[in-house]
Design a protein around this motif. Structure first.
Motif, PDB file in Angstrom:
ATOM      1  N   GLU A 136       8.922   6.208   6.000  1.00 51.62           N
ATOM      2  CA  GLU A 136       7.999   5.900   4.904  1.00 51.62           C
ATOM      3  C   GLU A 136       7.611   7.216   4.236  1.00 51.62           C
ATOM      4  N   ARG A 164      12.765  -4.265   4.862  1.00 52.28           N
ATOM      5  CA  ARG A 164      11.525  -3.544   5.112  1.00 52.28           C
ATOM      6  C   ARG A 164      10.984  -4.063   6.445  1.00 52.28           C
ATOM      7  N   HIS A 165      10.453  -3.175   7.261  1.00 51.91           N
ATOM      8  CA  HIS A 165       9.945  -3.592   8.579  1.00 51.91           C
ATOM      9  C   HIS A 165       8.939  -4.754   8.450  1.00 51.91           C
ATOM     10  N   ASN A 217       8.435   2.272   0.707  1.00 49.95           N
ATOM     11  CA  ASN A 217       8.741   3.283  -0.308  1.00 49.95           C
ATOM     12  C   ASN A 217      10.098   3.944  -0.134  1.00 49.95           C
ATOM     13  N   LYS A 227      -7.217   0.907   2.496  1.00 51.03           N
ATOM     14  CA  LYS A 227      -6.757   0.873   1.101  1.00 51.03           C
ATOM     15  C   LYS A 227      -7.863   0.391   0.166  1.00 51.03           C
ATOM     16  N   LEU A 250      -4.547  -0.332   6.275  1.00 51.61           N
ATOM     17  CA  LEU A 250      -4.683   1.131   6.302  1.00 51.61           C
ATOM     18  C   LEU A 250      -3.417   1.793   5.756  1.00 51.61           C
ATOM     19  N   PHE A 251      -3.597   2.898   5.030  1.00 47.66           N
ATOM     20  CA  PHE A 251      -2.435   3.683   4.615  1.00 47.66           C
ATOM     21  C   PHE A 251      -1.751   4.211   5.878  1.00 47.66           C
ATOM     22  N   THR A 252      -0.459   3.998   5.976  1.00 43.12           N
ATOM     23  CA  THR A 252       0.253   4.328   7.208  1.00 43.12           C
ATOM     24  C   THR A 252       1.164   5.540   7.055  1.00 43.12           C
ATOM     25  N   GLY A 253       2.013   5.516   6.034  1.00 44.44           N
ATOM     26  CA  GLY A 253       2.926   6.640   5.806  1.00 44.44           C
ATOM     27  C   GLY A 253       3.762   6.958   7.040  1.00 44.44           C
ATOM     28  N   TYR A 297       2.058   9.876   3.368  1.00 47.61           N
ATOM     29  CA  TYR A 297       0.935   9.492   2.503  1.00 47.61           C
ATOM     30  C   TYR A 297      -0.188  10.531   2.468  1.00 47.61           C
ATOM     31  N   ARG A 353      -0.182   4.979  -5.261  1.00 45.70           N
ATOM     32  CA  ARG A 353       0.697   4.072  -4.513  1.00 45.70           C
ATOM     33  C   ARG A 353       1.991   3.747  -5.250  1.00 45.70           C
ATOM     34  N   ARG A 354       1.921   3.657  -6.560  1.00 43.44           N
ATOM     35  CA  ARG A 354       3.098   3.134  -7.258  1.00 43.44           C
ATOM     36  C   ARG A 354       3.739   4.047  -8.290  1.00 43.44           C
ATOM     37  N   ASN A 413      -0.680  -2.343   8.667  1.00 42.31           N
ATOM     38  CA  ASN A 413      -0.588  -3.243   7.512  1.00 42.31           C
ATOM     39  C   ASN A 413      -1.672  -4.297   7.667  1.00 42.31           C
TER      40      ASN A 413
HETATM   41  O1  LIG Z   1       2.498   3.403   4.391  1.00 44.24           O
HETATM   42  C1  LIG Z   1       1.903   2.379   4.079  1.00 44.24           C
HETATM   43  O2  LIG Z   1       0.659   2.265   4.062  1.00 44.24           O
HETATM   44  C2  LIG Z   1       2.701   1.139   3.736  1.00 44.24           C
HETATM   45  O3  LIG Z   1       3.771   1.021   4.564  1.00 44.24           O
HETATM   46  C3  LIG Z   1       3.189   1.192   2.312  1.00 44.24           C
HETATM   47  O4  LIG Z   1       2.071   1.251   1.571  1.00 44.24           O
HETATM   48  P1  LIG Z   1       1.993   1.070   0.005  1.00 44.24           P
HETATM   49  O5  LIG Z   1       2.253  -0.352  -0.304  1.00 44.24           O
HETATM   50  O6  LIG Z   1       0.570   1.476  -0.262  1.00 44.24           O
HETATM   51  O7  LIG Z   1       2.950   2.029  -0.625  1.00 44.24           O
END
Ligand SMILES: O=C(O)[C@H](O)COP(=O)(O)O
Length: 347
Positions: free
Chosen positions: A204, A100-101, A276, A215, A111-114, A207, A231-232, A107
C-alpha cells in the motif's frame, strides 16, 4: 440518438441486476450516475464515470460493452493445466487477476493503514474466500503479493477455493540460506505448486503521518476536501507519505520489470495487493490520466480479470460468481480450461 443508446444500455444492465433503477444520465453535464447492485461492477462503473469526462459517446460504448460482456469471446491459449507449457510459450496470451485484499482490522476501524502490517478481519477472510470462488476456474501459474500480511492472507485464502488444487508456495529468496532451505526436490511436486512472490514494491502507499489516524476524525480536523486530496489526488502526498504518483513509481516499475515478462511468456498471474498500489497499476493498464484515476475506487476482495493479448491489456471486469456461465465465457480458452477441469475432476 446517443442518449437513446445510453438508456437502452442502462435498461440492459438494470434487467441483469447490475445497476439500480435510479441509475441514469445527467443531460446537463453528460455524467452517468449509477447505484450499484453488484459490487463486482464497481470498478467498471467508476471507470465509466471518468470516461464521461473525456467523451460521452465513448462512455456509451463502454456501457454497451458492459451490458453485453457475457457474449464476448476471445481466445486465450494458456490454460494452466500443467501440460500445455509449449502452447503457452507460443501464445503470448495470458490471464491477469488483480485482487485488493479483504477487509483489514484497520479498514473496519476506519483507520489510515498504509504500510502498517494489519491482518484481515473475519469479514476480510470471508471476502478472500468469496474472491477465490469467483476465480476458481481461472488458471493461475504465478502469484504476486505485497510484503504485507493482509494481501498474503487474501491470496492464500483465495487459493483454498481454486479447483486446480495446486499449492501456493511462498518463494524465499531473501538470503542464500533461505533459498537453500526452502528447496523442493521433487519435479512432480514442483509441478503441483504455484510460486508466490512477495514484493514490498506492491505494498500500500505509505500514508505518512496519517497512518493510525481515524479517517473521519482527520476529515473533521483538516476538512473533507483536504483529506480527499490526500487520499485520491495523483501527485499530492499526505504529510511525509507517498502520493499515488510516488507509489506508482515503484509499483508500476515492478509490474513492468517482473510481472509483464511472465505474462508475455504466457503465464497466468494473480496479484493480491492494495487499494492504491493496484490503482496505480490499473492506471497503467487502462492508460488512465491523473485526472481519471481520481475517481477509481476499488472494493476489498473483488477480483478483476484482464486478458493480456498481443501486448495489450483487455479488461474483462469482475467474475460475478463461480457458477455463472459468463465468468467462463470471458474467453474461449478459459471456457475450454474449465471444461477440462470438469472432466479431470470427474474422472
Ligand atoms: O491504507 C489505507 O488506509 C487503505 O488501505 C486505503 O485507504 P484509502 O482508501 O484512504 O486510500
Amino acid at each position: 440518438m446517443a442518449a437513446a443508446a445510453f438508456h437502452q444500455a442502462i435498461g440492459t444492465l438494470q434487467s441483469r441486476g447490475c445497476v439500480s433503477n435510479s441509475s441514469g444520465l445527467n443531460r446537463e453535464n453528460g455524467n452517468a450516475s449509477f447505484r450499484l447492485i453488484s459490487k463486482g461492477f464497481k470498478l467498471d462503473i467508476a471507470l465509466l464515470r471518468r470516461e464521461t469526462y473525456c467523451s460521452r459517446k465513448r462512455s456509451f460504448g463502454i456501457i454497451q460493452a458492459l451490458a453485453s460482456q457475457t457474449t464476448i469471446f476471445d481466445p486465450i491459449s494458456s490454460p494452466s493445466d500443467g501440460t500445455k507449457s509449449d502452447t503457452k510459450k507460443k501464445s503470448n496470451e495470458a490471464a491477469l487477476i488483480l485482487i485488493r485484499h479483504g477487509e483489514s482490522m484497520w479498514n473496519e476501524k476506519n483507520l489510515f493503514t498504509g504500510c502498517v502490517d494489519v491482518p484481515l478481519t473475519k469479514k476480510g477472510v470471508e471476502e478472500a474466500i468469496e474472491a477465490g470462488k469467483r476465480i476458481s476456474n481461472i488458471p493461475v501459474d504465478m502469484i504476486y503479493t505485497s510484503a504485507l500480511i493482509r494481501a498474503q492472507m487474501t491470496a492464500m485464502l483465495a487459493m483454498t477455493e481454486h479447483r486446480r488444487k495446486k499449492v501456493p508456495i511462498i518463494v524465499h529468496n531473501e538470503s542464500e540460506q533461505a533459498r537453500a532451505w526452502s528447496q523442493i526436490f521433487s519435479e512432480e511436486t514442483k509441478k503441483q505448486c504455484i510460486p508466490v512472490v512477495t514484493a514490498w514494491q506492491l505494498n500500500e502507499r505509505m500514508y505518512g503521518e496519517l497512518q493510525g489516524l481515524n479517517k473521519q476524525e482527520t476529515a473533521d480536523r483538516y476538512g473533507k476536501e483536504q483529506v480527499h486530496e490526500w487520499r485520491r489526488s495523483y501527485d499530492i502526498p499526505p504529510p511525509n507519505g507517498e502520493s499515488l504518483e510516488m507509489c506508482a513509481e515503484r509499483a508500476v516499475a515492478y509490474f513492468k520489470e517482473y510481472i509483464e515478462p511472465q505474462l508475455l511468456s504466457g503465464k497466468n498471474v494473480m496479484i493480491a495487493a492494495h487499494g492504491n498500489s493496484l490503482r496505480s497499476i490499473i492506471m497503467y493498464l487502462d492508460k488512465l490520466t491523473s485526472q481519471e484515476v481520481i475517481s477509481l475506487e476499488l472494493s476489498t476482495g473483488i477480483p478483476m480479470l484482464y486478458i493480456f493479448k498481443e501486448g495489450r491489456f483487455i479488461r474483462r471486469g469482475s467474475p460475478v460468481a463461480p457458477n455463472e456461465a459468463g465468468v467462463y465465457a470471458y474467453t474461449k480458452r478459459l471456457a475450454q480450461y474449465r471444461q477440462k477441469l470438469d472432466e479431470m475432476l470427474q474422472s
